[in-house]
Design a protein around this motif. Structure first.
Motif, PDB file in Angstrom:
ATOM      1  N   LYS A  22       0.845  -1.193   0.000  1.00 15.78           N
ATOM      2  CA  LYS A  22       0.000   0.000   0.000  1.00 15.78           C
ATOM      3  C   LYS A  22       0.883   1.246   0.000  1.00 15.78           C
ATOM      4  O   LYS A  22       1.916   1.292   0.665  1.00 15.78           O
ATOM      5  N   ASN A  23       0.483   2.242  -0.769  1.00 18.10           N
ATOM      6  CA  ASN A  23       1.181   3.530  -0.932  1.00 18.10           C
ATOM      7  C   ASN A  23       2.371   3.465  -1.889  1.00 18.10           C
ATOM      8  O   ASN A  23       3.026   4.488  -2.141  1.00 18.10           O
ATOM      9  N   ASP A  24       2.684   2.271  -2.432  1.00 15.06           N
ATOM     10  CA  ASP A  24       3.625   2.208  -3.549  1.00 15.06           C
ATOM     11  C   ASP A  24       2.995   2.872  -4.769  1.00 15.06           C
ATOM     12  O   ASP A  24       1.768   3.079  -4.823  1.00 15.06           O
ATOM     13  N   LYS A  25       3.818   3.185  -5.772  1.00 15.71           N
ATOM     14  CA  LYS A  25       3.317   3.799  -6.994  1.00 15.71           C
ATOM     15  C   LYS A  25       3.729   2.975  -8.214  1.00 15.71           C
ATOM     16  O   LYS A  25       4.869   2.508  -8.294  1.00 15.71           O
ATOM     17  N   LEU A  26       2.792   2.804  -9.132  1.00 13.17           N
ATOM     18  CA  LEU A  26       3.086   2.104 -10.377  1.00 13.17           C
ATOM     19  C   LEU A  26       3.696   3.089 -11.373  1.00 13.17           C
ATOM     20  O   LEU A  26       3.120   4.147 -11.644  1.00 13.17           O
ATOM     21  N   ILE A  27       4.862   2.741 -11.923  1.00 10.40           N
ATOM     22  CA  ILE A  27       5.555   3.640 -12.858  1.00 10.40           C
ATOM     23  C   ILE A  27       5.295   3.243 -14.313  1.00 10.40           C
ATOM     24  O   ILE A  27       4.909   4.068 -15.133  1.00 10.40           O
ATOM     25  N   SER A  28       5.536   1.938 -14.633  1.00  6.12           N
ATOM     26  CA  SER A  28       5.368   1.518 -16.029  1.00  6.12           C
ATOM     27  C   SER A  28       5.091   0.023 -16.090  1.00  6.12           C
ATOM     28  O   SER A  28       5.312  -0.716 -15.122  1.00  6.12           O
ATOM     29  N   ILE A  29       4.593  -0.423 -17.249  1.00  3.42           N
ATOM     30  CA  ILE A  29       4.381  -1.841 -17.522  1.00  3.42           C
ATOM     31  C   ILE A  29       5.047  -2.158 -18.857  1.00  3.42           C
ATOM     32  O   ILE A  29       4.748  -1.516 -19.874  1.00  3.42           O
ATOM     33  N   ASN A  30       5.972  -3.106 -18.842  1.00  5.63           N
ATOM     34  CA  ASN A  30       6.722  -3.472 -20.053  1.00  5.63           C
ATOM     35  C   ASN A  30       7.356  -2.260 -20.720  1.00  5.63           C
ATOM     36  O   ASN A  30       7.406  -2.148 -21.947  1.00  5.63           O
ATOM     37  N   GLY A  31       7.819  -1.324 -19.891  1.00  8.25           N
ATOM     38  CA  GLY A  31       8.483  -0.130 -20.407  1.00  8.25           C
ATOM     39  C   GLY A  31       7.538   0.937 -20.912  1.00  8.25           C
ATOM     40  O   GLY A  31       7.984   2.008 -21.356  1.00  8.25           O
ATOM     41  N   ASN A  32       6.240   0.684 -20.853  1.00  8.67           N
ATOM     42  CA  ASN A  32       5.260   1.649 -21.338  1.00  8.67           C
ATOM     43  C   ASN A  32       4.687   2.468 -20.186  1.00  8.67           C
ATOM     44  O   ASN A  32       4.217   1.896 -19.192  1.00  8.67           O
ATOM     45  N   PRO A  33       4.735   3.792 -20.306  1.00 10.64           N
ATOM     46  CA  PRO A  33       4.065   4.612 -19.294  1.00 10.64           C
ATOM     47  C   PRO A  33       2.565   4.335 -19.332  1.00 10.64           C
ATOM     48  O   PRO A  33       2.011   4.019 -20.384  1.00 10.64           O
ATOM     49  N   VAL A  34       1.930   4.410 -18.176  1.00  8.88           N
ATOM     50  CA  VAL A  34       0.498   4.105 -18.086  1.00  8.88           C
ATOM     51  C   VAL A  34      -0.270   5.417 -17.951  1.00  8.88           C
ATOM     52  O   VAL A  34      -0.212   6.086 -16.922  1.00  8.88           O
ATOM     53  N   LYS A  35      -0.992   5.766 -19.011  1.00  7.46           N
ATOM     54  CA  LYS A  35      -1.707   7.040 -19.035  1.00  7.46           C
ATOM     55  C   LYS A  35      -2.908   7.026 -18.114  1.00  7.46           C
ATOM     56  O   LYS A  35      -3.205   8.006 -17.435  1.00  7.46           O
ATOM     57  N   ILE A  37      -6.414   4.138 -16.574  1.00  6.48           N
ATOM     58  CA  ILE A  37      -6.856   2.788 -16.247  1.00  6.48           C
ATOM     59  C   ILE A  37      -7.036   1.919 -17.494  1.00  6.48           C
ATOM     60  O   ILE A  37      -6.860   0.701 -17.431  1.00  6.48           O
ATOM     61  N   ILE A  38      -7.345   2.527 -18.628  1.00  9.70           N
ATOM     62  CA  ILE A  38      -7.500   1.751 -19.866  1.00  9.70           C
ATOM     63  C   ILE A  38      -6.147   1.206 -20.307  1.00  9.70           C
ATOM     64  O   ILE A  38      -6.026   0.034 -20.680  1.00  9.70           O
ATOM     65  N   ASP A  39      -5.108   2.051 -20.259  1.00 13.14           N
ATOM     66  CA  ASP A  39      -3.754   1.573 -20.543  1.00 13.14           C
ATOM     67  C   ASP A  39      -3.389   0.429 -19.601  1.00 13.14           C
ATOM     68  O   ASP A  39      -2.843  -0.598 -20.016  1.00 13.14           O
ATOM     69  N   TYR A  40      -3.665   0.621 -18.320  1.00 10.26           N
ATOM     70  CA  TYR A  40      -3.323  -0.391 -17.325  1.00 10.26           C
ATOM     71  C   TYR A  40      -4.003  -1.726 -17.644  1.00 10.26           C
ATOM     72  O   TYR A  40      -3.356  -2.769 -17.670  1.00 10.26           O
ATOM     73  N   LYS A  41      -5.315  -1.683 -17.888  1.00 13.89           N
ATOM     74  CA  LYS A  41      -6.054  -2.923 -18.155  1.00 13.89           C
ATOM     75  C   LYS A  41      -5.563  -3.609 -19.429  1.00 13.89           C
ATOM     76  O   LYS A  41      -5.557  -4.838 -19.533  1.00 13.89           O
ATOM     77  N   PHE A  42      -5.167  -2.817 -20.420  1.00 14.66           N
ATOM     78  CA  PHE A  42      -4.682  -3.374 -21.683  1.00 14.66           C
ATOM     79  C   PHE A  42      -3.297  -3.999 -21.505  1.00 14.66           C
ATOM     80  O   PHE A  42      -3.032  -5.126 -21.941  1.00 14.66           O
ATOM     81  N   LEU A  43      -2.394  -3.272 -20.843  1.00 12.42           N
ATOM     82  CA  LEU A  43      -1.007  -3.717 -20.717  1.00 12.42           C
ATOM     83  C   LEU A  43      -0.842  -4.885 -19.739  1.00 12.42           C
ATOM     84  O   LEU A  43       0.103  -5.664 -19.855  1.00 12.42           O
ATOM     85  N   ILE A  44      -1.752  -5.023 -18.796  1.00 15.85           N
ATOM     86  CA  ILE A  44      -1.608  -6.024 -17.753  1.00 15.85           C
ATOM     87  C   ILE A  44      -2.067  -7.416 -18.198  1.00 15.85           C
ATOM     88  O   ILE A  44      -1.888  -8.397 -17.478  1.00 15.85           O
ATOM     89  N   THR A  45      -2.656  -7.514 -19.393  1.00 18.52           N
ATOM     90  CA  THR A  45      -3.251  -8.795 -19.802  1.00 18.52           C
ATOM     91  C   THR A  45      -2.210  -9.851 -20.201  1.00 18.52           C
ATOM     92  O   THR A  45      -2.506 -11.041 -20.167  1.00 18.52           O
ATOM     93  N   ASP A  46      -1.011  -9.432 -20.591  1.00 21.07           N
ATOM     94  CA  ASP A  46      -0.006 -10.391 -21.055  1.00 21.07           C
ATOM     95  C   ASP A  46       0.370 -11.402 -19.980  1.00 21.07           C
ATOM     96  O   ASP A  46       0.265 -11.139 -18.778  1.00 21.07           O
ATOM     97  N   GLN A  47       0.870 -12.541 -20.413  1.00 16.46           N
ATOM     98  CA  GLN A  47       1.282 -13.583 -19.462  1.00 16.46           C
ATOM     99  C   GLN A  47       2.623 -13.255 -18.804  1.00 16.46           C
ATOM    100  O   GLN A  47       2.871 -13.640 -17.665  1.00 16.46           O
ATOM    101  N   TYR A  48       3.483 -12.563 -19.535  1.00 15.27           N
ATOM    102  CA  TYR A  48       4.785 -12.170 -19.002  1.00 15.27           C
ATOM    103  C   TYR A  48       4.858 -10.652 -19.010  1.00 15.27           C
ATOM    104  O   TYR A  48       4.783 -10.018 -20.065  1.00 15.27           O
ATOM    105  N   ILE A  49       4.955 -10.058 -17.823  1.00 18.35           N
ATOM    106  CA  ILE A  49       5.031  -8.597 -17.761  1.00 18.35           C
ATOM    107  C   ILE A  49       6.169  -8.174 -16.847  1.00 18.35           C
ATOM    108  O   ILE A  49       6.576  -8.905 -15.937  1.00 18.35           O
ATOM    109  N   ASN A  50       6.675  -6.964 -17.121  1.00 14.09           N
ATOM    110  CA  ASN A  50       7.707  -6.368 -16.292  1.00 14.09           C
ATOM    111  C   ASN A  50       7.155  -5.027 -15.806  1.00 14.09           C
ATOM    112  O   ASN A  50       6.792  -4.173 -16.608  1.00 14.09           O
ATOM    113  N   ILE A  51       7.055  -4.874 -14.503  1.00 15.97           N
ATOM    114  CA  ILE A  51       6.502  -3.622 -13.982  1.00 15.97           C
ATOM    115  C   ILE A  51       7.528  -2.897 -13.120  1.00 15.97           C
ATOM    116  O   ILE A  51       8.357  -3.516 -12.446  1.00 15.97           O
ATOM    117  N   GLU A  52       7.478  -1.573 -13.189  1.00 22.78           N
ATOM    118  CA  GLU A  52       8.313  -0.723 -12.340  1.00 22.78           C
ATOM    119  C   GLU A  52       7.441  -0.170 -11.223  1.00 22.78           C
ATOM    120  O   GLU A  52       6.375   0.397 -11.481  1.00 22.78           O
TER     121      GLU A  52
END
Length: 445
Positions: A22-35, A37-52
């Motif tokens: 709690k209180n952490d911040k999400l920076i990016s998913i697979n190197g993509n900035p997340v604009k 919630i739509i970006d988040y839902k789209f980018l998070i669907t992959d089976q292999y992801i890298n998050i910052e």
């Protein structure tokens, strides 16, 4: 991403397992900035992801995750859409928000026109306050269905009605969305003498050309409050005007049913109430997917009471006061009579509330305020329990993190309970749980 702070981690989730807190911040998913919630839902669907993740002490964690396709991380963000909702820059001649009195909560005056909220929550958009990039993004992310406030397909008239010089582009954008396979549902606020009659007929015909991408059209009559000083003068529907509209639409519906096995366009219940005509039968509403437009509410309520009446416990007794608006009063009273005839030990009083706050021309229960309820109920001989429908409870983006049951004027259900010294029971506006509520609160004879 502006509001990327995480406020909740679900127990047993992927997020908990990899050490997100709690209180952490999400920076990016697979190197993509997340604009958002739509970006988040789209980018998070992959089976292999890298998050910052940015930890509370400023450290940046680079986390690799292997998961099932579409499996969620198990986190909630501080802001629902990770961004501020896009506001509407139209000045629609019929806009209800422009007819609100001064001095109410600021969030009530906010007009959203955000395709993300249309996709996620069913809000309506005009397709006017967006760029071509926004339209392309709907197509890219398959944001479907989208609910559209169209009002008219006449470009010149739409510009005048929305007071926006870009408003005439909407139908062209709908064609583009239809070609891309995006499903749409449309709403038309019908204003007598402006976009009704032949204009309404033409609009419906144009929308039907995009069927089945445009799945349905809902027509609702304009609502006019007493706070219209400085706004265009508009007319309300009369009984004869509502009858004429019903007759015209009925002829169109017959043709649509012949061609596509669906009425395609439906009028809100208010038209039938104004015309003093009964609403169509249950099959006409095809699953009641336009209830939010006030379409089919009377029929589904009537059917739910009829179908569940035999579940009423005849060995129990109790008394209830049901609070409702002018439009629904007759239907609620008929339901109360059926229940009392079935179980003579149940007594129900139905209290009709006149909308003094917005003006007597506003008759729906969903726009009743706490102060009108208090003023008109305080001297009543109240029953053991008070029942109100859940569409009186204010809903919207600004309440996403607010669990309080609040009416439009910020009076809460708890305030009403304290005022009347009675427990207030909240019933689904469809009446689906009314019999269960009565059974659970009644006592053995």
């Amino acid at each position: 991403m502006k509001n990327n702070e995480i406020i909740k981690i679900y127990p047993g989730s992927i997020a908990e397992e990899v050490g997100i807190e709690k209180n952490d911040k999400l920076i990016s998913i697979n190197g993509n900035p997340v604009k958002d919630i739509i970006d988040y839902k789209f980018l998070i669907t992959d089976q292999y992801i890298n998050i910052e993740i940015e930890k509370q002490d400023g450290q940046i964690w680079d986390i690799e995750i292997e998961k099932d396709y579409d499996e969620v991380l198990g986190i909630e963000f501080k802001d629902f859409i990770l961004d501020k909702p896009k506001s509407c820059h139209n000045k629609c001649i019929f806009c209800f928000i422009d007819q609100l009195p001064k001095g109410m909560r600021k969030t009530l005056y906010f007009k959203d026109d955000d395709s993300r909220l249309s996709f996620l929550q069913g809000n309506f958009v005009t397709l006017t306050n967006m760029s071509e990039e926004d339209v392309d993004r709907i197509i890219k992310y398959r944001m479907s269905p989208i609910n559209i406030s169209i009002h008219t397909t006449n470009e010149e008239l739409r510009v005048k009605m929305l007071n926006n010089r870009f408003a005439g582009k909407a139908y062209g954008r709908m064609k583009k969305l239809a070609q891309a396979g995006i499903e749409m549902n449309c709403q038309i606020v019908s204003c007598p003498g402006i976009n009704n009659g032949s204009e309404l007929k033409k609009t419906i015909q144009e929308l039907y050309k995009l069927y089945p991408s445009v799945q349905s059209a809902a027509v609702v009559p304009i609502g006019i409050t007493k706070f219209r000083e400085g706004l265009p003068k508009l007319k309300l529907y009369t009984k004869d005007g509502a009858i004429a509209e019903i007759k015209m639409i009925k002829e169109m519906q017959k043709k649509f049913i012949e061609n596509s096995s669906t009425p395609f366009v439906r009028l809100s219940d208010e038209f039938y109430v104004i015309a003093e005509l009964d609403v169509p039968e249950s099959d006409f509403y095809e699953g009641y997917n336009q209830l939010e437009d006030g379409i089919g509410m009377i029929r589904i309520f009537r059917d739910n009471i009829e179908n569940n009446l035999n579940r009423l416990d005849l060995h129990k007794k109790g008394t209830f006061t049901i609070i409702t608006g002018v439009s629904a009063y007759k239907e609620i009273q008929n339901a109360a009579n059926k229940i009392m005839n079935y179980n003579k030990n149940v007594r129900i009083k139905v209290k009709k509330i006149i909308n003094n706050f917005f003006g007597e021309t506003i008759t729906v229960a969903g726009l009743l305020t706490g102060q009108d309820i208090i003023e008109q109920v305080k001297d009543e001989d109240l029953c053991e329990y008070i029942i109100v429908s859940n569409n009186m409870i204010r809903k919207g983006y600004e309440l996403e993190q607010n669990s309080d049951k609040v009416l439009l004027d910020d009076i809460t259900i708890e305030d009403l309970e304290n005022e009347f010294n009675r427990k207030i029971l909240i019933c689904d506006y469809s009446g689906e749980d009314l019999i269960d509520i009565i059974n659970s609160c009644c006592k053995e004879e």
